[in-house]
Design an enzyme around this catalytic site. Structure first.
Site, PDB file in Angstrom:
ATOM      1  N   GLU A 243      54.158  51.124  37.087  1.00 27.68           N
ATOM      2  CA  GLU A 243      54.882  51.754  38.465  1.00 27.68           C
ATOM      3  C   GLU A 243      55.334  50.660  39.239  1.00 27.68           C
ATOM      4  O   GLU A 243      54.032  50.229  39.742  1.00 27.68           O
ATOM      5  CB  GLU A 243      54.119  52.936  39.026  1.00 27.68           C
ATOM      6  CG  GLU A 243      53.876  54.172  38.139  1.00 27.68           C
ATOM      7  CD  GLU A 243      55.198  54.960  38.067  1.00 27.68           C
ATOM      8  OE1 GLU A 243      56.211  54.756  38.640  1.00 27.68           O
ATOM      9  OE2 GLU A 243      55.145  56.220  37.349  1.00 27.68           O
ATOM     10  N   CYS A 277      56.243  52.283  47.738  1.00 29.34           N
ATOM     11  CA  CYS A 277      57.045  51.981  46.715  1.00 29.34           C
ATOM     12  C   CYS A 277      58.561  52.597  46.759  1.00 29.34           C
ATOM     13  O   CYS A 277      59.492  51.955  46.885  1.00 29.34           O
ATOM     14  CB  CYS A 277      56.501  52.306  45.303  1.00 29.34           C
ATOM     15  SG  CYS A 277      55.947  53.946  45.367  1.00 29.34           S
TER      16      CYS A 277
HETATM   17  P1  NAD Z   1      50.253  43.284  43.153  1.00 29.48           P
HETATM   18  O1  NAD Z   1      51.277  43.412  41.924  1.00 29.48           O
HETATM   19  O2  NAD Z   1      50.309  41.996  43.839  1.00 29.48           O
HETATM   20  O3  NAD Z   1      48.757  43.887  42.941  1.00 29.48           O
HETATM   21  C1  NAD Z   1      48.590  45.007  42.491  1.00 29.48           C
HETATM   22  C2  NAD Z   1      47.302  45.072  41.675  1.00 29.48           C
HETATM   23  O4  NAD Z   1      47.565  44.028  40.412  1.00 29.48           O
HETATM   24  C3  NAD Z   1      46.095  44.424  42.288  1.00 29.48           C
HETATM   25  O5  NAD Z   1      44.927  45.518  42.144  1.00 29.48           O
HETATM   26  C4  NAD Z   1      45.936  43.055  41.851  1.00 29.48           C
HETATM   27  O6  NAD Z   1      44.626  42.518  42.175  1.00 29.48           O
HETATM   28  C5  NAD Z   1      46.362  43.195  40.522  1.00 29.48           C
HETATM   29  N1  NAD Z   1      46.728  42.131  39.753  1.00 29.48           N
HETATM   30  C6  NAD Z   1      47.127  40.828  40.290  1.00 29.48           C
HETATM   31  N2  NAD Z   1      47.504  40.021  39.641  1.00 29.48           N
HETATM   32  C7  NAD Z   1      47.247  40.482  38.320  1.00 29.48           C
HETATM   33  C8  NAD Z   1      47.537  40.131  36.771  1.00 29.48           C
HETATM   34  N3  NAD Z   1      47.894  38.931  36.564  1.00 29.48           N
HETATM   35  N4  NAD Z   1      47.076  40.920  35.948  1.00 29.48           N
HETATM   36  C9  NAD Z   1      46.646  42.249  36.189  1.00 29.48           C
HETATM   37  N5  NAD Z   1      46.404  42.773  37.467  1.00 29.48           N
HETATM   38  C10 NAD Z   1      46.494  41.957  38.561  1.00 29.48           C
HETATM   39  O7  NAD Z   1      50.870  44.487  44.147  1.00 29.48           O
HETATM   40  P2  NAD Z   1      50.557  44.838  45.723  1.00 29.48           P
HETATM   41  O8  NAD Z   1      51.295  43.867  46.468  1.00 29.48           O
HETATM   42  O9  NAD Z   1      49.236  45.385  45.655  1.00 29.48           O
HETATM   43  O10 NAD Z   1      51.447  46.200  45.914  1.00 29.48           O
HETATM   44  C11 NAD Z   1      52.911  46.222  46.311  1.00 29.48           C
HETATM   45  C12 NAD Z   1      53.917  46.603  45.343  1.00 29.48           C
HETATM   46  O11 NAD Z   1      53.517  47.748  44.399  1.00 29.48           O
HETATM   47  C13 NAD Z   1      55.303  46.825  45.870  1.00 29.48           C
HETATM   48  O12 NAD Z   1      56.241  46.060  45.033  1.00 29.48           O
HETATM   49  C14 NAD Z   1      55.490  48.181  45.630  1.00 29.48           C
HETATM   50  O13 NAD Z   1      56.506  48.667  45.394  1.00 29.48           O
HETATM   51  C15 NAD Z   1      54.312  48.721  44.248  1.00 29.48           C
HETATM   52  N6  NAD Z   1      54.216  49.966  44.052  1.00 29.48           N
HETATM   53  C16 NAD Z   1      54.796  50.778  43.396  1.00 29.48           C
HETATM   54  C17 NAD Z   1      54.475  52.073  43.130  1.00 29.48           C
HETATM   55  C18 NAD Z   1      55.164  52.847  42.023  1.00 29.48           C
HETATM   56  O14 NAD Z   1      54.615  54.037  41.916  1.00 29.48           O
HETATM   57  N7  NAD Z   1      56.214  52.585  41.709  1.00 29.48           N
HETATM   58  C19 NAD Z   1      53.563  52.626  44.212  1.00 29.48           C
HETATM   59  C20 NAD Z   1      52.662  51.702  45.065  1.00 29.48           C
HETATM   60  C21 NAD Z   1      53.441  50.608  45.056  1.00 29.48           C
END
Ligand code: NAD
Length: 471
Positions: A243, A277
């Site tokens: 997502e 999101c």
């Molecule tokens: P992010 O991708 O920076 O981090 C998300 C998670 O991934 C965190 O727990 C982080 O520690 C982890 N992470 C970081 N690097 C990783 C790696 N290499 N491998 C695996 N995990 C890793 O996202 P964010 O800044 O926390 O969230 C914002 C983003 O999330 C926005 O783009 C938003 O649109 C999206 N989002 C999408 C939905 C949806 O349902 N589509 C819902 C909420 C947020």
């Protein structure tokens, strides 16, 4: 200041290393989060694997009852969890803030508890019987972001355990505390090892994605990280639900009453300060009513109170972290440099006494494709308003984006709006509203916004493997 634990095999475990979790409203430390190492991740995965047989063998009704019990426990603990969530995330208690998020979390738990995936008989005749069973996958790794940390963890954990899987959840390092508290509460209900929690840096997420003991990753976060998860998961051929980010377009047709839609447009775009999101991130308005929509939206936005989330009068809080604050403010600066007209906001104005990552509600008119605020996901309180005159052309422009999470059409003619909706390249289209997700409707992105869906029966199926039995 409290030190929060990891939760592995039913035990709360303190770590020698911790990291600070800060309130984005004040910069003060809210608590110390545990910093797990890779060995502790292995323990958590082992605990989840050890618990899998017992949990998946249980009668289905027991798992449904446990999900209901979690929903009830969230209701009982809602106020405490909401306060902790407000302090670490910044969103207000009120409005569509922390209490709203807790309410959603328990509603989703109860709804998902009631879902069932019975055996389907595909054939039953003289030539034989064909049954399709849905079996749990094993250990599910859940990786969550910082915007709706409690609700998104529930969206991951509850369907996973409802279908008979066990879980290792890793919250975002920006907002781990409310998830830790919630998993502690779950562990008072569930057998040991069914839901485990590790916290720490991003490297834990990468290690989960490639871990041999994990069968599926449910990931919610940015598009860039989602692609890394997919690459890391390929070696072990994990099941994936991704997502990811969105850049949702809203198209306003010329037949609407601008005053009437102003509130819906505002909350569609600025729910959680735009850090959502499926928020409305690009607004396309027909030339005939462009000025009037800008005027009404600005008037409505001017009445919304922003400030410390613990203060009951506020309905908007700060941006959650510096990285996102800098990104939003850079995109707004770029839009202004490229001819954008500021209707309101546009530069930090000392709201919240100048402390914290406060950025004002920002409306930028007269911008178009080619500026970052339109082309990329801002994920913050700034909305570009784009003028159009031709409906076919505006649909093309709305679709001219790598993302495809949500979209909306605003019109008094619902049938005309639906025709436009069906031409939009995204997972959900709302008519005269935006971002209103619900537990019975599958939600997910197309194109760069992800793979798979959450919610409802379709979402639950993603936590299972199909097994066909032919006799
Ligand atoms: P992010 O991708 O920076 O981090 C998300 C998670 O991934 C965190 O727990 C982080 O520690 C982890 N992470 C970081 N690097 C990783 C790696 N290499 N491998 C695996 N995990 C890793 O996202 P964010 O800044 O926390 O969230 C914002 C983003 O999330 C926005 O783009 C938003 O649109 C999206 N989002 C999408 C939905 C949806 O349902 N589509 C819902 C909420 C947020």
């Amino acid at each position: 200041m409290e030190k929060f634990p990891l939760i592995i095999n039913g035990f709360s475990t303190k770590t020698s290393e911790t990291f600070d979790v800060k309130n984005p409203s004040t910069g003060e430390i809210v608590g110390y989060a545990p910093k797990a190492n890779l060995e502790q991740l292995d323990y958590a995965v082992k605990a989840a694997n050890d618990a899998f047989k017992g949990w998946s063998d249980k009668p289905d009704a027991d798992r449904a009852a446990a999900c209901h019990a979690i929903g009830a426990a969230l209701e009982e603990n809602a106020e405490d969890l909401a306060r902790l969530l407000t302090q670490e995330q910044g969103k207000p208690l009120n409005g569509m803030g922390s209490r709203f998020e807790l309410g959603g979390a328990s509603a989703w738990a109860h709804f998902t508890a009631e879902l069932e995936l019975p055996v389907e008989v595909l054939q039953d005749n003289n030539e034989g019987k064909v049954e399709m069973h849905r079996k749990p996958i094993g250990v599910v790794g859940s990786i969550t972001p910082w915007n709706w940390p409690v609700m998104i963890a529930i969206w991951h954990i509850i369907p996973a355990i409802r279908a008979g899987n066990t879980v290792v959840v890793k919250p975002s390092p920006y907002t781990p505390l409310s998830t830790i508290r919630m998993v502690e509460i779950m562990n008072q209900i569930l057998p040991a090892g069914v839901v485990n929690l590790i916290a720490g840096g991003d490297e834990l997420g990468a290690a989960m994605s490639s871990h041999e003991g994990i069968g599926k990753i449910i990931f919610t976060g940015s598009c860039a990280t989602g692609k890394k998860v997919m690459a890391d998961a390929s070696e072990t051929l994990k099941r994936l639900t991704l997502e990811l980010g969105g850049n949702d377009a809203g198209i306003v047709l010329p037949d609407v009453d601008p005053k009437q839609i102003a509130e819906g447009l505002f909350w569609g775009a600025f729910i959680n300060g735009g850090q959502t999101c499926a928020a409305l991130k690009r607004l396309y308005v027909h030339d005939d009513i462009y000025d009037e929509v800008c005027k009404e939206l600005t008037a409505f936005a001017g009445n919304m109170k922003m400030g410390d989330g613990l203060d009951e009068e506020n309905v908007l809080g700060p941006i959650q972290n510096k990285m996102q604050y800098d990104k939003v403010s850079g995109m707004v600066d770029d839009a202004i440099e490229n001819g954008g007209r500021v209707l309101m906001g546009g530069k930090p104005n000392g709201v919240g006494n100048g402390k914290g990552y406060y950025y004002p509600i920002t409306l930028i008119a007269d911008v178009d494709h080619g500026v970052k605020l339109v082309d990329e996901e801002q994920f913050g309180p700034a909305l570009p308003i784009i003028r159009y005159s031709d409906i076919d052309e505006v649909v093309e422009r709305a679709n001219d984006n790598p993302n495809g999470l949500g979209g909306s059409v605003w019109s008094n003619d619902i049938e005309a709006a639906k025709k436009i909706a069906l031409k939009m390249e995204c997972g959900t289209v709302w008519i005269n509203k935006h971002g209103m997700i619900q537990p019975n409707a599958p939600f997910g992105g197309v194109k760069g916004s992800g793979i798979g869906v959450e919610f409802g029966e379709e979402g639950l199926k993603e936590y299972t493997n199909i097994q066909v039995v032919m006799s």
